[in-house]
Design a protein around this motif. Structure first.
Motif, PDB file in Angstrom:
ATOM      1  N   SER A 294     -25.657 -10.407  -6.033  1.00 31.75           N
ATOM      2  CA  SER A 294     -25.680  -9.530  -4.864  1.00 31.75           C
ATOM      3  C   SER A 294     -26.374  -8.207  -5.181  1.00 31.75           C
ATOM      4  CB  SER A 294     -24.257  -9.278  -4.357  1.00 31.75           C
ATOM      5  OG  SER A 294     -23.485  -8.581  -5.324  1.00 31.75           O
ATOM      6  N   GLU A 297     -29.983  -8.903  -5.035  1.00 25.02           N
ATOM      7  CA  GLU A 297     -30.371  -9.127  -3.637  1.00 25.02           C
ATOM      8  C   GLU A 297     -30.669  -7.810  -2.945  1.00 25.02           C
ATOM      9  OE1 GLU A 297     -28.741 -11.621   0.269  1.00 25.02           O
ATOM     10  OE2 GLU A 297     -27.367 -11.084  -1.358  1.00 25.02           O
ATOM     11  N   ARG A 298     -29.911  -6.754  -3.230  1.00 23.22           N
ATOM     12  CA  ARG A 298     -30.139  -5.450  -2.613  1.00 23.22           C
ATOM     13  C   ARG A 298     -31.511  -4.894  -2.976  1.00 23.22           C
ATOM     14  NH1 ARG A 298     -27.605  -1.609  -4.462  1.00 23.22           N
ATOM     15  NH2 ARG A 298     -26.033  -2.398  -5.912  1.00 23.22           N
ATOM     16  N   TYR A 299     -32.028  -5.296  -4.123  1.00 27.15           N
ATOM     17  CA  TYR A 299     -33.344  -4.836  -4.565  1.00 27.15           C
ATOM     18  C   TYR A 299     -34.453  -5.830  -4.228  1.00 27.15           C
ATOM     19  CZ  TYR A 299     -30.940  -1.220  -7.261  1.00 27.15           C
ATOM     20  OH  TYR A 299     -30.172  -0.131  -7.640  1.00 27.15           O
TER      21      TYR A 299
END
Length: 377
Positions: A294, A297-299
């Motif tokens: 996760s 995923e944010r990056y």
């Protein structure tokens, strides 16, 4: 009792057992619980790591037969002297032919069934064994045995601490030799030689030194490519002390790191750190994997993370449990696992950061010693 000519060996010699005999006796007692739960009257182990775990035997061939009231290690003539010194918790049986020896030791009675490690034998050997013992009397076991070594005892943890500490000292010494123009293979050889010179039994796996575009290959083999200014260099290495493995990955940058590489490294480091913070007894392996994924995923980097977040380490460098999206194994205090998120951009470069940690009730202890902040060499 059978006599010497038929294979039985009664005498043992006092030798350098790695652990006190009571440790092996306790492990055998846990193994015997599988006999009851699996409705079998005996169990044959072929995996040499398991045989070492339960008896202390370090040879490269043999079999272990465990019954409710006995344990017998079968060896051929090459390992007789070694087994007499190393093994104090099992009877010894000298075989000329392994299948003949197993038939003699098992001496199955009517209605008895014996379990065996299906994943540790070839199909050809299974056919020979089933022809002799009859296939319906053999019960393949795999899941029942997969996690039996997952929780480490104090002696095992001590070995793994020493392995990790030794590995860290070796890599720290080698970093001074990492410079432009040096081939990847030479760095790997320096690590391997330094480990042997420092007292390691052997390397836990083939040392990975991957630079530039090669670093985008998670299991790259070190080759003749010379290190270049600006390269990201992934070094994944581990060594063995008293049978137990270390496993650690560091990613260095040679000379300088541009903004994109620094940003990606920071993202992988954050994924690594958040996953470490999530490790504790009672959480599932899949939840640890989800934490690391996760963050990436944010990056916008999660699609470039192509493997699980970690795995168990012990007598083997890859063992139970698996730390992946599909593993619902619940972590238990005493398990030793890796945390190793990575990002790999094909044809360009890659980054992986890996530590080995001991699971505890309220968190974890990091066993590996190299710092994981971005280091410019």
């Amino acid at each position: 009792m059978k006599n010497w000519a038929n294979g039985w060996i009664y005498s043992r010699e006092e030798g350098p057992m790695r652990f006190d005999p009571s440790v092996y006796q306790s492990r055998l007692a846990r193994l015997r619980s599988i006999l009851l739960s699996s409705h079998i009257q005996g169990l044959i182990l072929f995996d040499l790591h398991n045989i070492r775990y339960f008896t202390g035997f370090t040879g490269s061939d043999g079999a272990l037969v465990v019954r409710e009231q006995s344990a017998t290690l079968l060896v051929d003539g090459r390992y007789l002297t070694q087994a007499r010194k190393e093994v104090q918790v099992a009877d010894l049986f000298l075989f000329q032919d392994k299948v003949d020896g197993l038939e003699s030791v098992l001496d199955l009675k009517a209605g008895e069934t014996v379990g065996f490690e299906a994943s540790a034998v070839s199909y050809t050997f299974f056919l020979r064994l089933s022809d002799r013992l009859r296939e319906e009397r053999l019960k393949p076991l795999s899941e029942e045995l997969n996690s039996i070594r997952a929780v480490k005892d104090a002696e095992e943890i001590s070995c793994m601490r020493r392995a990790a500490e030794l590995a860290g000292r070796v890599l720290e010494a080698v970093t001074s030799k990492i410079r432009p123009g040096v081939p990847e293979r030479d760095v790997a050889l320096e690590i391997d030689f330094g480990s042997a010179r420092a007292g390691a039994e052997r390397m836990a796996f083939e040392t990975i030194v991957a630079s530039g575009a090669n670093a985008a290959l998670p299991h790259a083999k070190p080759g003749l490519k010379n290190l270049e200014q600006g390269d990201l260099i992934v070094i994944d290495y581990g060594l063995v002390v008293d049978g137990y493995c270390s496993d650690e990955t560091c990613t260095f940058c040679l000379g300088y790191a541009d903004g994109k590489k620094r940003e990606a490294y920071a993202a992988v480091k954050e994924a690594h750190d958040r996953a470490l913070e999530a490790v504790r007894a009672g959480v599932t392996c899949s939840s640890i994997d989800r934490v690391a994924r996760s963050v990436l995923e944010r990056y916008g980097l999660d699609a470039l993370f192509s493997h699980g977040t970690g795995h168990g380490v012990g007598l083997e460098v890859h063992e139970a449990p698996r730390v992946s999206a599909k593993s619902d194994t619940v972590l238990t205090a005493g398990m030793v696992i890796t945390i190793e998120p990575g990002v790999y951009i094909p044809g360009q470069w890659g980054i992986r950061i890996e530590d080995t940690v001991l699971v505890q009730d309220a968190g974890c202890e990091v066993l590996t010693k190299m710092p994981k902040d971005l280091i410019i060499l």
